[in-house]
Design an enzyme around this catalytic site. Structure first.
Site, PDB file in Angstrom:
ATOM      1  N   HIS A 358       0.850  -1.199   0.000  1.00 33.40           N
ATOM      2  CA  HIS A 358       0.000   0.000   0.000  1.00 33.40           C
ATOM      3  C   HIS A 358       0.883   1.246   0.000  1.00 33.40           C
ATOM      4  O   HIS A 358       1.173   1.813   1.052  1.00 33.40           O
ATOM      5  CB  HIS A 358      -0.880  -0.066   1.240  1.00 33.40           C
ATOM      6  CG  HIS A 358      -1.758   1.111   1.501  1.00 33.40           C
ATOM      7  ND1 HIS A 358      -2.130   2.030   0.535  1.00 33.40           N
ATOM      8  CD2 HIS A 358      -2.363   1.522   2.660  1.00 33.40           C
ATOM      9  CE1 HIS A 358      -2.908   2.940   1.084  1.00 33.40           C
ATOM     10  NE2 HIS A 358      -3.066   2.662   2.368  1.00 33.40           N
ATOM     11  N   CYS A 388     -10.626   3.065   2.791  1.00 36.22           N
ATOM     12  CA  CYS A 388     -10.771   3.709   4.091  1.00 36.22           C
ATOM     13  C   CYS A 388      -9.716   4.801   4.199  1.00 36.22           C
ATOM     14  O   CYS A 388      -8.710   4.774   3.487  1.00 36.22           O
ATOM     15  CB  CYS A 388     -10.627   2.697   5.223  1.00 36.22           C
ATOM     16  SG  CYS A 388      -9.048   1.812   5.258  1.00 36.22           S
ATOM     17  N   GLY A 390      -7.631   7.733   6.925  1.00 32.73           N
ATOM     18  CA  GLY A 390      -7.289   8.189   8.254  1.00 32.73           C
ATOM     19  C   GLY A 390      -8.205   9.299   8.731  1.00 32.73           C
ATOM     20  O   GLY A 390      -8.767  10.053   7.937  1.00 32.73           O
TER      21      GLY A 390
END
Length: 415
Positions: A358, A388, A390
């Site tokens: 990633h 998703c 942070g």
């Protein structure tokens, strides 16, 4: 509103994000240059034609600072009239950059754009840019900050995913990634990284472990247990979720996304720009969305973003043929699949970040390109990519394959 078409998608291989990784000797500006040059050369793009280049960078400091997108434009020779800008929506930066680039076309304010991202995690580690959410005690306390690994374990605890569940998904990711590489499914989009002498530095994703088993993963200790118990982050999470008695720590390096270096680029434009430059459209952007979600659990936003993008497109989950959800942690994918009631056979069919890594700023563009390639390989039509983010967010994009005239395909490839 004008349609925005995807003409091409390229990425580098993903190199291990440590000093011993194959891409550690390659500066992030070179990773960005490589994907921009490949985009130009593969599509015969003349100088000074691209209206804007938008690149995601999660740690925009040091070698990745100073508006690396604009410098990469100049370094790659796209033309001095081509602007560039870097943006940061944490892990969704590459997809958000692509959405922003698409929105310029869809609003009629640009004809041809490039979205994408770059991250050299071996040279500019996570956390290099700091920020008040994690470093200012007053801010952290008010917003109930916890590290992402704690959030992943919180997701698993809240929704009942066991250690075996998350490890089994990690094995599936490894198996699918190995099969995809063996079958040559990435050959049309991955451009090798070469040194100044033209010698190949890296041609394939570096961190895959195809021999991974549930038994082997079961021997790994949870990565975030000590962080949660000794540093008080479990207590913070439980204040927000008092219905839980404790946090079950199930995530570790083997079922979490790999730390890697890499870059990606997506070539976007209007139908008229494509016709003018002789480009064949591969898909069009149907819709996209970003949302905010509860920041302590942090990682449940992708399903909400997907639902918002689906609503904007007038679609339902059943209208989507294939799904790409970033494998930040195994529990993120399990929750996404459960929330939208999906068939795992249609999700991340070529593996994901658990197996291949990633590279924070680039991943969103990488998975969008992977999605498009797989739709073409399986001769399917619609796909949705989501990540998703942070601080509690989610980003999603829906694409639809088109024929050479830019018209939507039916199942089976018919116009």
């Amino acid at each position: 509103m004008p349609d925005c078409y995807i003409f091409d998608a390229v990425r580098t291989p993903r190199g291990k994000g440590k000093s011993g990784g194959a891409l550690h000797t390659v500066a992030p500006i070179d990773l960005a240059r490589i994907v921009l040059e490949a985009t130009r050369d593969r599509n015969g793009i003349p100088e000074d034609v691209v209206d804007d280049v938008i690149m995601g960078v999660v740690e925009p400091v040091k070698e990745q600072g100073g508006d690396i997108a604009r410098i990469a434009v100049l370094y790659a020779g796209l033309g001095q009239s081509v602007p560039g800008v870097q943006i940061n929506r944490f892990c969704a930066s590459g997809l958000e950059a692509t959405n922003m680039a698409a929105s310029k076309v869809m609003s009629g304010q640009a004809d041809l754009t490039i979205g994408g991202g770059v991250e050299s995690m071996s040279r500019v580690p996570m956390g290099s840019s700091s920020g008040p959410w994690a470093t200012d005690p007053q801010v952290a306390a008010k917003t109930r900050f916890v590290p992402q690994g704690i959030s992943a374990d919180l997701v698993a605890t809240l929704y009942g995913y066991s250690r075996e569940d998350v490890d089994s998904y990690a094995v599936l990711s490894q198996e699918r990634a190995a099969a995809a590489w063996a079958d040559g499914r990435f050959s049309g989009s991955v451009v090798p990284v070469n040194d100044m002498n033209g010698l190949e530095v890296l041609g394939t994703d570096e961190i895959m472990r195809p021999g991974t088993t549930v038994d082997k993963l079961g021997k790994l200790k949870p990565s975030f247990k000590q962080l949660g118990e000794m540093y008080g982050f479990d207590a913070v999470a439980l204040q927000k979720y008092p219905e839980l008695e404790s946090i079950e720590h199930v995530h570790h390096a083997g079922n979490s996304s790999g730390i890697v270096d890499g870059a990606a680029a997506i070539l976007l434009g209007s139908k008229e720009a494509g016709e003018r430059l002789g480009l064949t459209p591969r898909a069009r952007i149907r819709s996209f969305a970003s949302i905010g979600s509860e920041p302590t659990i942090m990682l449940t936003g992708p399903s909400d973003a997907a639902e918002k993008a689906l609503k904007r497109a007038g679609m339902a989950p059943s209208d989507i043929d294939l799904w790409e959800i970033n494998e930040a942690f195994a529990a993120v994918v399990l929750r996404f699949v459960e929330a939208l009631e999906l068939d795992m056979d249609d999700v991340n069919v070529n593996g994901g970040a658990i197996a291949m890594g990633h590279p924070l700023g680039a991943t969103g563009a990488i998975i969008l390109g992977t999605l498009l390639d797989e739709l073409e390989r399986q001769d399917k039509v619609t796909g949705l990519a989501a990540l998703c983010v942070g601080a509690g967010m989610g980003t999603a994009t829906i694409i639809e394959r088109v024929n050479a005239d830019g018209n939507p395909l039916q199942v089976g490839g018919a116009a």
